[in-house]
Enzyme design. Sequence first.
Site, short mmCIF file in Angstrom:
data_model
loop_
_atom_site.label_atom_id
_atom_site.label_comp_id
_atom_site.label_asym_id
_atom_site.label_seq_id
_atom_site.Cartn_x
_atom_site.Cartn_y
_atom_site.Cartn_z
CB SER A 184 6.02 0.96 7.87
OG SER A 184 6.33 0.24 6.71
NE ARG A 185 -0.57 4.74 4.98
CZ ARG A 185 -0.12 5.88 4.50
NH1 ARG A 185 0.60 5.90 3.40
NH2 ARG A 185 -0.37 7.01 5.13
CB VAL A 186 4.67 -1.71 2.33
CG1 VAL A 186 5.14 -2.91 1.54
CG2 VAL A 186 3.65 -0.94 1.55
#
Length: 516
Positions: free
Chosen positions: A371-373
């Site tokens: 998950s980049r956020v």
Amino acid sequence: MAELSIKELSDDIRAAIQDLKTRPEIEEVGVVTRVGDGVAWIYGLRRCGFNEMIDIEGNDGRPVTAFALNLGEDEIGAVLLGDDVNVKAGAKARLSGKVLEVPVGPELVGRVVDPLGNPLDGGEPIKTKQTSRVERTAPGVLDRKSVHEPLMTGLMAIDAMVPIGRGQRELIIGDRQTGKTAIAVDTMVNQARQKTGVINVYVAVGQKLSKVAALQERLKREGVMDQTIIVATSPADPAALLYLAPYAGVAMGEYFRDNKQHALIIYDDLTKHAVAYRQMSLLLRRPPGREAFPGDVFYLHSRLLERSAKLSDELGGGSLTALPIIETQAGDISAYIPTNVISITDGQIFLETNLFYQGIRPAISVGLSVSRVGGAAQTKAIKAAGGGLKLSLAQFRELAAFSQFSTDLDAETRHTIERGQRLTELLKQPQYSPYAIWEMYSLLYAATNGAFDKVPLQKIKPACDALLRELSSKDAKLTERLNTGDKPADADNDSLLKVAKKIAAMYEENQAEAKK
């Protein structure tokens, strides 16, 4: 009336075109020159715009709607939204002056509709106060805010390791029958269970209608249908409807986003969407590129997914979170469409077939999921408890692979493997049973602090259930404090660990007695 020969028909069309040239409204009225496979080619209509609606005279006198996708110098390629059997060459075509629109608003909530907003659930016709364009520009940089609120899925493996925030786009990717839709549906169920007020939009692209009906029935049973819109298309529908379904769904979701509410949209799945677009593009004589997909297939999905956003406070702070689903072939995430969508989204949840058949469900691959956020939006409690979870599991997977070749393991390696086995067991979760924040935190904190280290593997699940029962019945105030998502006080952690160790001891004793 006898069927016209090809020569007579072409003469008729020539005469119609000649007649058109002598009339002043050539820019508003055209003639269908040929039709087939859901595409009509129209001469005239010089003023036609991209995606503009065109009304074509049907054989039975009723107009058939099409929308323009190819704007040529002499001809327009329009995709029919109805049956092409009802349209013949020589038919008049008129510009409607409107771009493709769908009904939007709270009136759609609780209903199953097609991409044009017509009901499919046998209910009353839907009368909405508003319509919205199917194609809209995504919010700009200044209209957005960074993702900072969690969108809890209720699945411990996701919320602890690959968290999702409101306004994020998290791809669910894996082979067929590995539980992709199950994750999306559990997320919808959790929104209703936790009373978050999030409106769900589920877009079924080319799914069997029996599957959609079963889903609707299950959502009704779980009490989720009251805050859900289902946009359904079946494999029998024309490619045009399959192409439109995600755009219609996102337009319906945007209504809530723009009205200071929160919405979640699930595209199930974008692989079928790309295939429908490829079919339309090839029929429109567009040049094929890699794997016969048209050159703008990336743009097809980027302009769709970019519409999911967390809006700035000036615009009301609403959000639209997207969970697109992509189906891979034999776990190949480096194929054309999967890599396209991975590069557009803010992370992916990769489901492994091997894990699924081992009974580890949800079958989330720790190494390939990211998950980049969402970490920025994760609740403080879950962040504190699940911080080392991903690393522990990654170390366990690596050591477990090596330990197959060696019988003599040192104490530390054996401890890492045994802890990893228990964490893997802990993360298994049946469908339609999402956890609340306090349940998730309690289990994660107890497991990562070694409370369950001596509990036999097959007793982990019963021990977890016993811990949750004990906490909810004996210490309701503690569960309330944990459920806020704030970082718990040391006293709360101590009392939680005390209960967990007491429960674990019961299962350890039972095991010791069984050995005797």
